[in-house]
Write a protein that holds these residues in place. Structure first.
Motif, PDB file in Angstrom:
ATOM      1  N   ASP A  12       0.830  -1.176   0.060  1.00  0.00           N
ATOM      2  CA  ASP A  12       0.078   0.147  -0.066  1.00  0.00           C
ATOM      3  C   ASP A  12       0.811   1.345   0.107  1.00  0.00           C
ATOM      4  N   GLY A  13       0.656   2.065  -0.984  1.00  0.00           N
ATOM      5  CA  GLY A  13       1.472   3.404  -0.736  1.00  0.00           C
ATOM      6  C   GLY A  13       1.273   3.913  -2.299  1.00  0.00           C
ATOM      7  N   VAL A  14       2.147   4.992  -2.543  1.00  0.00           N
ATOM      8  CA  VAL A  14       2.538   5.792  -3.604  1.00  0.00           C
ATOM      9  C   VAL A  14       3.927   5.754  -4.140  1.00  0.00           C
ATOM     10  N   LEU A  15       4.257   5.505  -4.989  1.00  0.00           N
ATOM     11  CA  LEU A  15       5.781   5.674  -5.725  1.00  0.00           C
ATOM     12  C   LEU A  15       5.645   6.804  -6.718  1.00  0.00           C
ATOM     13  N   VAL A  16       6.660   7.749  -6.653  1.00  0.00           N
ATOM     14  CA  VAL A  16       6.622   8.899  -7.554  1.00  0.00           C
ATOM     15  C   VAL A  16       7.797   8.239  -8.639  1.00  0.00           C
ATOM     16  N   LEU A  17       7.297   7.739  -9.589  1.00  0.00           N
ATOM     17  CA  LEU A  17       8.473   7.258 -10.863  1.00  0.00           C
ATOM     18  C   LEU A  17       8.663   8.264 -11.716  1.00  0.00           C
ATOM     19  N   ASP A  18      10.124   8.422 -11.949  1.00  0.00           N
ATOM     20  CA  ASP A  18      10.594   9.199 -12.957  1.00  0.00           C
ATOM     21  C   ASP A  18      10.447   8.177 -14.268  1.00  0.00           C
ATOM     22  N   LYS A  19       9.541   8.340 -15.017  1.00  0.00           N
ATOM     23  CA  LYS A  19       9.473   7.573 -16.037  1.00  0.00           C
ATOM     24  C   LYS A  19      10.638   7.578 -17.313  1.00  0.00           C
ATOM     25  N   LEU A  47       1.829   8.832 -19.645  1.00  0.00           N
ATOM     26  CA  LEU A  47       2.767   9.756 -20.513  1.00  0.00           C
ATOM     27  C   LEU A  47       2.980   9.143 -21.529  1.00  0.00           C
ATOM     28  N   ASP A  48       3.049   9.886 -22.778  1.00  0.00           N
ATOM     29  CA  ASP A  48       3.328   9.323 -24.287  1.00  0.00           C
ATOM     30  C   ASP A  48       4.926   8.638 -23.935  1.00  0.00           C
ATOM     31  N   PRO A  49       5.339   7.625 -24.877  1.00  0.00           N
ATOM     32  CA  PRO A  49       6.659   7.033 -24.699  1.00  0.00           C
ATOM     33  C   PRO A  49       7.582   7.956 -24.919  1.00  0.00           C
ATOM     34  N   LEU A  50       7.536   8.959 -25.657  1.00  0.00           N
ATOM     35  CA  LEU A  50       8.571   9.881 -25.692  1.00  0.00           C
ATOM     36  C   LEU A  50       8.851  10.852 -24.497  1.00  0.00           C
ATOM     37  N   ALA A  51       7.911  11.026 -23.507  1.00  0.00           N
ATOM     38  CA  ALA A  51       7.810  11.678 -22.464  1.00  0.00           C
ATOM     39  C   ALA A  51       8.784  11.162 -21.432  1.00  0.00           C
ATOM     40  N   THR A  52       9.223  11.814 -20.227  1.00  0.00           N
ATOM     41  CA  THR A  52       9.922  11.162 -19.191  1.00  0.00           C
ATOM     42  C   THR A  52       9.389  12.193 -18.133  1.00  0.00           C
ATOM     43  N   GLY A  53       9.608  11.765 -16.818  1.00  0.00           N
ATOM     44  CA  GLY A  53       9.252  12.651 -15.622  1.00  0.00           C
ATOM     45  C   GLY A  53       8.185  11.881 -14.961  1.00  0.00           C
ATOM     46  N   VAL A  54       7.479  12.790 -14.260  1.00  0.00           N
ATOM     47  CA  VAL A  54       6.573  12.385 -13.023  1.00  0.00           C
ATOM     48  C   VAL A  54       5.385  11.531 -13.450  1.00  0.00           C
ATOM     49  N   LEU A  55       5.460  10.190 -13.068  1.00  0.00           N
ATOM     50  CA  LEU A  55       4.506   9.261 -12.984  1.00  0.00           C
ATOM     51  C   LEU A  55       4.187   8.519 -11.819  1.00  0.00           C
ATOM     52  N   PRO A  56       3.103   9.240 -11.024  1.00  0.00           N
ATOM     53  CA  PRO A  56       2.753   8.557  -9.799  1.00  0.00           C
ATOM     54  C   PRO A  56       1.835   7.137 -10.068  1.00  0.00           C
TER      55      PRO A  56
END
Length: 305
Positions: A12-19, A47-56
């Motif tokens: 249980d919880g949230v992970l903030v991934l840098d995709k 997020l688009d495959p091209l994109a990076t960054g915040v993906l909770p």
């Protein structure tokens, strides 16, 4: 020999991934879920495959509150390539048009100003929106173009961070449902030279910033060294996406009835709105809404052990 089914953990919880770039949001989710060996997980907007960054990524009980991250404001940095239009509005599409670029800083700023505030935006064909149950991107790949209704979105920030030749780096803060590819295409159209997204990085999703996001490489190294349990330290609390909501503490007696689905009276209940609720031990037990008679009605409850 029959294959032994992997027993998943309750996480249980949230992970903030840098995709990472060139990875779909679902592929990133499934990879991280495998690393955690988690029973249940979901992401909060692709997020688009091209994109990076915040993906909770929400695990277990946190998935009950993922919709509030879907509805939250977002922040991006994008590189706008001027002079080239593509089928998808980004660097992954085929080039459809090339035009000379003759844009001054003053001209660009005057155009950007028209896109700040509330605007109407037509979603792109290359999107996950559905028409008659079929994602638009599948129709687009088949060569079909269908009418899409314009949607109201809000651009609260649209500023130039850097300008190098025909590439302009922009900072964007926007409401849910905003397509940066469409924004960049529309800007390019108004400039008369066309444009597409060359790079895209999400810097903010609700309360989560990219500076606190965890990369896949970090997770993989931690997993190699300590297994799935070693990753639990990267998790944020189940209610971390709701920390800006009012918090109400219920007594042990009142918590019992509230957790059994009954609206309750309690001291200091706000006059209206959605409330984050904890019990007398400080444990998050769900969210409630203030009813017309002033009682707190449960809306989503956290399962207790």
């Amino acid at each position: 020999m029959a294959q032994v089914k992997r027993i998943r953990r309750k996480v249980d919880g949230v992970l903030v991934l840098d995709k990472p770039r060139e990875m779909t949001s679902n592929a990133a989710l499934q990879k991280v879920r495998w690393l955690f060996n988690a029973e249940k997980a979901g992401h909060t907007g692709s997020l688009d495959p091209l994109a990076t960054g915040v993906l909770p990524l929400c695990f277990g009980e946190a998935t009950k509150f993922s919709q509030y991250l879907l509805e939250s404001d977002k922040g991006y940095e994008t590189v706008m390539q001027l002079g080239i239009a593509t089928t998808t509005g980004d660097a992954e599409g085929e080039v459809t048009e090339r035009k000379p670029v003759d844009v001054t800083p003053a001209r660009l700023e005057s155009i950007l100003a028209t896109f700040r505030g509330d605007i109407a935006q037509i979603p792109p064909m290359y999107s996950a929106l559905k028409r008659d149950g079929q994602p638009l991107y599948k129709l687009a790949r088949a060569g079909e173009v269908v009418d899409r209704e314009a949607r109201s979105v809000t651009i609260s920030r649209l500023d130039v961070l850097d300008w190098d030749g025909d590439r302009v780096r922009l900072a964007v803060a926007c409401s849910k449902g905003t397509y940066i590819r469409t924004l960049v295409e529309d800007i390019g159209r108004e400039l008369g030279c066309g444009a597409h997204v060359a790079q895209l990085r999400r810097t903010l999703a609700g309360p989560f910033e990219v500076l606190s996001a965890i990369t896949l490489d970090v997770l993989e190294r931690a997993h190699e060294e300590g297994g799935a349990e070693a990753l639990d330290g990267f998790l944020l609390p189940v209610d971390s996406a709701l920390e800006h909501w009012p918090l109400l503490t219920l007594s042990e007696h009142t918590s019992y009835y509230w957790l059994h689905g009954q609206p309750v009276w309690a001291p200091d209940i706000p006059k209206f709105g959605m409330i984050r609720v904890q019990d007398h031990n400080g444990r998050f037990i769900g969210i409630g809404e203030v009813s017309d008679d002033g009682r707190l009605a449960p809306r989503r409850l956290v399962r207790s052990e």
